[in-house]
Design a protein around this motif. Structure first.
Motif, PDB file in Angstrom:
ATOM      1  N   ILE A   1       4.213   5.861  -5.397  1.00  0.00           N
ATOM      2  CA  ILE A   1       4.430   6.019  -6.837  1.00  0.00           C
ATOM      3  C   ILE A   1       3.301   6.826  -7.467  1.00  0.00           C
ATOM      4  O   ILE A   1       3.538   7.647  -8.367  1.00  0.00           O
ATOM      5  CB  ILE A   1       4.568   4.630  -7.497  1.00  0.00           C
ATOM      6  N   LEU A   2       2.072   6.611  -6.967  1.00  0.00           N
ATOM      7  CA  LEU A   2       0.970   7.440  -7.458  1.00  0.00           C
ATOM      8  C   LEU A   2       1.237   8.909  -7.195  1.00  0.00           C
ATOM      9  O   LEU A   2       1.022   9.779  -8.067  1.00  0.00           O
ATOM     10  CB  LEU A   2      -0.337   7.015  -6.786  1.00  0.00           C
ATOM     11  N   ALA A   3       1.716   9.225  -5.991  1.00  0.00           N
ATOM     12  CA  ALA A   3       1.998  10.631  -5.665  1.00  0.00           C
ATOM     13  C   ALA A   3       3.125  11.171  -6.521  1.00  0.00           C
ATOM     14  O   ALA A   3       3.099  12.345  -6.960  1.00  0.00           O
ATOM     15  CB  ALA A   3       2.354  10.748  -4.182  1.00  0.00           C
ATOM     16  N   ALA A   4       4.145  10.325  -6.789  1.00  0.00           N
ATOM     17  CA  ALA A   4       5.302  10.789  -7.566  1.00  0.00           C
ATOM     18  C   ALA A   4       4.971  10.992  -9.039  1.00  0.00           C
ATOM     19  O   ALA A   4       5.652  11.746  -9.749  1.00  0.00           O
ATOM     20  CB  ALA A   4       6.449   9.794  -7.424  1.00  0.00           C
ATOM     21  N   THR A   5       3.934  10.281  -9.518  1.00  0.00           N
ATOM     22  CA  THR A   5       3.598  10.359 -10.956  1.00  0.00           C
ATOM     23  C   THR A   5       2.312  11.128 -11.209  1.00  0.00           C
ATOM     24  O   THR A   5       1.724  11.018 -12.288  1.00  0.00           O
ATOM     25  CB  THR A   5       3.460   8.944 -11.532  1.00  0.00           C
ATOM     26  N   GLY A   6       1.863  11.874 -10.238  1.00  0.00           N
ATOM     27  CA  GLY A   6       0.642  12.655 -10.431  1.00  0.00           C
ATOM     28  C   GLY A   6      -0.579  11.788 -10.598  1.00  0.00           C
ATOM     29  O   GLY A   6      -1.466  12.097 -11.416  1.00  0.00           O
ATOM     30  N   ASN A   7      -0.630  10.687  -9.872  1.00  0.00           N
ATOM     31  CA  ASN A   7      -1.757   9.750  -9.894  1.00  0.00           C
ATOM     32  C   ASN A   7      -1.972   9.104 -11.260  1.00  0.00           C
ATOM     33  O   ASN A   7      -3.097   8.788 -11.649  1.00  0.00           O
ATOM     34  CB  ASN A   7      -3.058  10.427  -9.431  1.00  0.00           C
TER      35      ASN A   7
ATOM     36  N   ASN B   1       0.826  -1.216   0.000  1.00  0.00           N
ATOM     37  CA  ASN B   1       0.000   0.000   0.000  1.00  0.00           C
ATOM     38  C   ASN B   1       0.855   1.259   0.000  1.00  0.00           C
ATOM     39  O   ASN B   1       0.553   2.233  -0.692  1.00  0.00           O
ATOM     40  CB  ASN B   1      -0.925  -0.007   1.223  1.00  0.00           C
ATOM     41  N   GLN B   2       1.928   1.268   0.790  1.00  0.00           N
ATOM     42  CA  GLN B   2       2.803   2.439   0.832  1.00  0.00           C
ATOM     43  C   GLN B   2       3.508   2.651  -0.499  1.00  0.00           C
ATOM     44  O   GLN B   2       3.676   3.789  -0.958  1.00  0.00           O
ATOM     45  CB  GLN B   2       3.826   2.276   1.950  1.00  0.00           C
ATOM     46  N   THR B   3       3.941   1.563  -1.146  1.00  0.00           N
ATOM     47  CA  THR B   3       4.636   1.693  -2.433  1.00  0.00           C
ATOM     48  C   THR B   3       3.703   2.211  -3.504  1.00  0.00           C
ATOM     49  O   THR B   3       4.065   3.130  -4.277  1.00  0.00           O
ATOM     50  CB  THR B   3       5.213   0.324  -2.857  1.00  0.00           C
ATOM     51  N   VAL B   4       2.500   1.630  -3.569  1.00  0.00           N
ATOM     52  CA  VAL B   4       1.530   2.080  -4.561  1.00  0.00           C
ATOM     53  C   VAL B   4       1.195   3.550  -4.368  1.00  0.00           C
ATOM     54  O   VAL B   4       1.182   4.352  -5.307  1.00  0.00           O
ATOM     55  CB  VAL B   4       0.248   1.215  -4.505  1.00  0.00           C
ATOM     56  N   ALA B   5       0.950   3.937  -3.109  1.00  0.00           N
ATOM     57  CA  ALA B   5       0.601   5.331  -2.814  1.00  0.00           C
ATOM     58  C   ALA B   5       1.754   6.265  -3.130  1.00  0.00           C
ATOM     59  O   ALA B   5       1.556   7.366  -3.663  1.00  0.00           O
ATOM     60  CB  ALA B   5       0.189   5.464  -1.343  1.00  0.00           C
TER      61      ALA B   5
ATOM     62  N   TYR C   1      10.012  -3.621  -4.068  1.00  0.00           N
ATOM     63  CA  TYR C   1       8.616  -4.002  -3.870  1.00  0.00           C
ATOM     64  C   TYR C   1       8.282  -5.369  -4.455  1.00  0.00           C
ATOM     65  O   TYR C   1       7.404  -6.075  -3.964  1.00  0.00           O
ATOM     66  CB  TYR C   1       7.722  -2.920  -4.488  1.00  0.00           C
ATOM     67  N   LEU C   2       9.011  -5.790  -5.495  1.00  0.00           N
ATOM     68  CA  LEU C   2       8.658  -7.012  -6.222  1.00  0.00           C
ATOM     69  C   LEU C   2       8.529  -8.250  -5.328  1.00  0.00           C
ATOM     70  O   LEU C   2       7.598  -9.044  -5.511  1.00  0.00           O
ATOM     71  CB  LEU C   2       9.666  -7.266  -7.345  1.00  0.00           C
TER      72      LEU C   2
END
Length: 959
Positions: A350-356, A344-348, A395-396
């Motif tokens: 990367i979403l924040a870093a890539t503008g969702n 969950n932390q990784t997904v969140a 993360y993998l």
């Protein structure tokens, strides 16, 4: 409250004024008591006026002085253990009497005070009472008089360390016993922040003990709140009766054949100085210093904190190992939950870093098969922007572990530290006591007293605590006469450098590597090992070895530096382990005995008290980080007694009313009767009531323990509201455990999560009704029998519940004091005998205790073996100047339950023994002895240290 306090002060002033009036009408009787054969003075003789409450004792020179409103003719009664009782008729002269006593075998003649707060022969006590005199103390085989209390009938003791032992009677034993009161020279000996007596850390030096009286059972009608299971009263020697210099040096060894330690030395020095001038001014001071290596708590068995029971396994076989006396391993996480949190932390992130725009999990689901090869994974990583490759690579393992169900539903704990590496076992105990006494008249005395003690010890609560340089001071002003006293005292508790060993172990781990890093490393290494074909067990061990690389090792500079830093910071936001406790207690009380004013037709006493607690822990124990907490209590009592049937029957009625600011007032009545069925043979019956307020911690504690896994909170309504336990109720631990079991089986059963409903009134005072029937009799002057049976009914019994809030999400565990709805009933009895034959004295006693109707899951602390017994044999002088004493003790196995843990305490037996040589030419005694001389290591309670032998030699001058 001010009005109530004014009433108390009025009673105290009235008592003092009445005493002055009584003294003006009194007669002084004085004299000297000597041995009929040797002509030597006899100290400690009890001198009473027959049929009256007037009493005194002889000093070291055999002198006594007492005051009575009676005019001759009257009868003086002289009694002393080992001498025949003397009755002396007085028809004229009442001063400078010369009285003689003849050595003879007689028992049960000691005069006690505490049973009725008036002098009476122990044979005629209306309730069960045990007594140790100054002369008895010289013959005890135990290392100290306090340790010897366990040989008394009905007494048990929980040993948390060498110098920290909790005394108890009639069940409900605990490490910090809140149902047992302890007084030293009239001062409540409790540590006000802890709300129980810390053994004899601050108390009396053995050389300064005049007598010890113990009342098993309820005594609230006479002594106020608390003590519903027993009351211990210790009285020191006064400087008028016991003058001169005394010292005692004791040296010995312990840790013999101890796997945890080499043989260690044990040293103790006691000194007492006392002097009086003109029979008006008296001064005394005593000093005691002990230094030794403490016993070690070294139970490494695996403990399940959720199920509250031991389980099989150790650190090598159980990934979620939690050793009983291993700390820091309480921190535990579920492997699946950790992996999901990482995902969950990784997904969140990367979403924040890539503008969702990039949900990495969805992309992986669509781009790679579940069994993707290393080449396929590498190709995918190369397709990502360089800034994301490192994050996704880490993360993998978690992604594929969750996708392929390769991560077990297994809890894993951090690696902990043994207690010996965290607490201070260099035990020290320093006690001092100084009094200034001034006799305003021959019967009225003013006293200023200062008792202070400090030490390093270990205490067991919900966690194990290292009481390092802990101190308590007690300071008293008192005015007392034959029939009254008025006193004021304060108790000042200072935590010094005390700290929580469990928290320390946790924060040493966190200081080296936070759990947010350690657990993901563990799981990543586990998955790597499993992918390489290793078994689950081998992979668990490999994962720990890799996550623990660089871990701080006890004894290394890094470990010691972290330990020093963490124990220097207070518990709370600073992530420290240190307590900051400066709690104070102020107490005022007075009593007056009107019996002489009523010409002893009836015995009548009244008394009143007021106390105030000032809690001060800076948020490290109590919820006082941003506020000041005080607790006011007051009360008053009266007692009326009358002898009837030619003094063969004495009935006494007493009652006391007490009020605490947070609770309703309580009335505690008491009715006792003593019937003389033959000379020196008495049957006693009593109905006593007692109560105790929830302790200061039961009311206001707010503390995370168990490495942060549990929060202890007060039971007042404000805490139920603060943590929303009314609006968002949790479930009992038993129900939560059952639910987890259903989840593990693959069929979650939410119906098991039954909400626990708290009483919105919060925790309330606990009370007891106690019924007792007993017999004490002297047969042929050689055999003393004392037996009793009791039945107790507890209402609003205070225990604790463990609650899990939000059980289907991230559960939060609370430990909350509550009252049991149903009554709790206990019963039992004891039988004891003393038999003197020739130069020998044989003793024996057996005790029985039982409880019923306590619901499962309720922490009731009835930590008491059903059966225990003591046997003793001794002689003050088997041959000229040589004496000995030996005591054997056995108790059955039982289950110990406390907030620290639950487990069986095995049955054990011990032998204490000593031989002594008197050296009259230098007024000294040399003693060689030992406790637990067979060196069978045992434990008195779950989670506490094992206790081995102490072998010692001592020399006492002018004891």
């Amino acid at each position: 409250m001010i009005r109530n306090f004014t009433k108390v002060i009025f009673v105290l002033v009235f008592c003092c004024s009445s005493a002055m009036l009584a003294n003006a009408q009194s007669t002084v009787i004085s004299g000297t008591v000597t041995d009929k054969v040797s002509r030597a003075p006899i100290p400690g003789v009890n001198v009473t006026v027959k049929g009256r409450t007037t009493a005194a004792s002889t000093d070291v020179n055999g002198r006594f002085s007492l005051t009575s409103i009676e005019k001759p003719p009257l009868t003086l009664v002289l009694s002393y253990v080992g001498y025949a009782t003397v009755e002396q008729q007085l028809t004229a002269t009442t001063t400078n009497l010369s009285l003689e006593m003849e050595s003879g075998v007689i028992l049960g003649q000691e005069v006690v005070i505490s049973a009725s707060r008036t002098p009476e022969r122990i044979l005629e006590s209306p309730v069960t009472i045990e007594r140790i005199s100054a002369s008895n103390i010289k013959d005890l085989p135990a290392p100290s008089f306090y340790d010897a209390l366990t040989n008394l009938k009905g007494v048990e003791m929980s040993a948390q360390s060498l110098t920290f032992k909790s005394v108890n009677t009639r069940g409900f034993n605990s490490n910090g016993n809140t149902r047992f009161n302890q007084f030293v020279d009239g001062m409540d000996n409790q540590a006000p922040g802890l709300n129980f007596s810390v053994g004899n850390i601050v108390g009396l030096s053995e050389l300064d003990v005049d007598n010890v009286e113990l009342l098993p059972g309820a005594a609230s009608a006479l002594y106020g709140a608390g003590g519903i299971n027993g009351t211990l009263l210790m009285t020191s020697k006064n400087p008028f009766d016991y003058q001169g210099a005394s010292f005692q040096f004791k040296t010995g060894i312990n840790h013999v054949n101890d796997n945890e330690s080499q043989v260690q030395q044990f040293n103790q020095l006691d000194v007492r100085l006392a002097k009086s001038w003109n029979k008006r001014f008296g001064f005394k001071t005593s000093f005691s210093f002990l230094q030794a290596k403490d016993w070690a708590a070294n139970d490494t068995r695996d403990f399940d904190r959720t199920a509250r029971q031991l389980k099989s396994g150790d650190r090598n076989t159980d990934p979620n190992y939690d050793g009983v006396n291993v700390y820091g391993d309480e921190i535990s996480q579920n492997m699946i939950n950790v992996a999901q949190s990482v995902q969950n932390q990784t997904v969140a992130g990367i979403l924040a870093a890539t503008g969702n725009t990039l949900n990495i999990k969805n992309v992986l689901d669509a781009s790679l098969p579940a069994n993707a090869t290393a080449a396929q994974q590498g190709a995918f990583l190369n397709s990502l922007p360089a800034a994301l490759r490192g994050t996704v690579q880490n993360y993998l393992p978690f992604y594929f572990g969750l996708r392929n169900n390769a991560i077990p539903n297994q809890y894993v704990s951090r690696t902990g530290y043994a207690e010996k590496d965290l607490v201070d076992y260099d035990t020290k105990s320093l006690k001092t006591s100084t009094t200034l006494n001034y006799r305003i008249t021959k019967s009225i005395e003013a006293i200023a007293q200062a008792n202070w003690g400090t030490g390093t010890s270990v205490y067991t609560g919900t966690d194990r605590y290292s009481l390092r340089n802990f101190s308590i001071g007690q300071y008293k002003l008192e005015l007392k006469g034959k029939d009254f006293f008025v006193r004021a005292y304060t108790t000042q508790e200072r935590s010094g450098e005390a700290y929580n060993a469990t928290i320390l172990g946790t924060f040493i781990n966190e200081a080296w590597k936070p759990s947010t890093t350690w657990f993901p490393q563990y799981i990543a290494n586990y998955l790597g090992s499993r992918a390489a074909g290793q078994s689950d067990a081998a992979s668990q061990m490999y994962a720990r070895s890799q996550a623990d690389i660089g871990r701080l090792i006890p004894g290394t500079p890094g470990f010691e530096s972290a330990k020093i830093a963490i124990t220097a910071k207070p518990i709370g936001p600073q992530n420290g382990a240190k307590f900051t406790d400066k709690t104070n207690l102020f107490h005022y009380e007075g009593m007056y005995n009107f019996s002489d004013l009523f010409s002893n037709v009836v015995d009548f006493q009244v008394g009143a008290s007021y106390r105030n607690y000032f809690l001060h822990s800076d948020g490290t124990i109590f919820d006082d980080a941003n506020r000041t907490l005080t607790i006011e209590e007051y009360g008053a009592f009266a007692q009326l007694g009358k002898k009837m049937l030619d003094d063969k029957l004495k009935l006494t009625v007493a009652g006391r009313y007490d009020k605490s600011q947070n609770f309703e007032g309580r009335f505690t009545p008491r009715i006792t009767g003593v019937l003389t069925v033959a000379p020196n043979n008495n049957i006693r019956a009593s109905y006593q009531t007692g109560y105790r307020n929830p302790t200061t911690q039961d009311q206001y504690i707010d503390l995370a323990v168990g490495g942060g896994s549990t929060r202890l909170i007060g039971g007042l309504p404000e805490f139920l509201e603060k943590y929303k336990l009314i609006s968002n109720p949790g479930v009992l631990a038993d129900n939560y455990r059952a639910f987890l079991g259903s989840v593990a089986s693959g069929t979650p059963n939410a119906a098991l999560l039954v909400p626990y409903v708290f009483d919105p009134r919060g925790v309330r005072p606990e009370s007891v009704k106690s019924f007792e029937l007993g017999y004490k009799g002297l047969l042929d002057r050689r055999l003393l029998i004392d037996t009793y049976a009791f039945y107790n009914i507890y209402s609003n019994f205070i225990g604790a519940v463990e609650i899990y809030q939000n059980p289907t999400a991230t559960a939060v565990k609370f430990n909350v004091p509550v009252n049991l709805v149903d009554d709790v009933k206990t019963y039992g009895g004891a039988f004891g005998l003393d038999y003197m034959f020739g130069k020998f004295n044989a003793t024996g006693n057996v005790s029985y205790n039982k409880i019923n109707n306590v619901p499962a899951g309720f922490i009731n602390t009835f930590n008491t073996p059903e059966i225990r017994y003591n046997l003793g044999l001794g002689s003050k002088e088997i041959v000229k100047n040589f004496g000995f004493n030996a005591q054997y003790r056995w108790q059955d196995k039982f289950t110990w339950s406390s907030t620290f843990g639950t487990g069986e305490v095995p049955a054990f037996n011990t032998v204490d023994a000593q031989v002594s040589l008197k050296i009259p030419s230098i007024n000294s005694i040399v003693k060689v002895g030992g406790s637990n001389i067979l060196n069978k290591y045992y434990s008195t309670s779950f989670g506490n240290p094992t206790v081995g032998a102490i072998y010692y030699t001592s020399i006492s001058f002018n004891p």
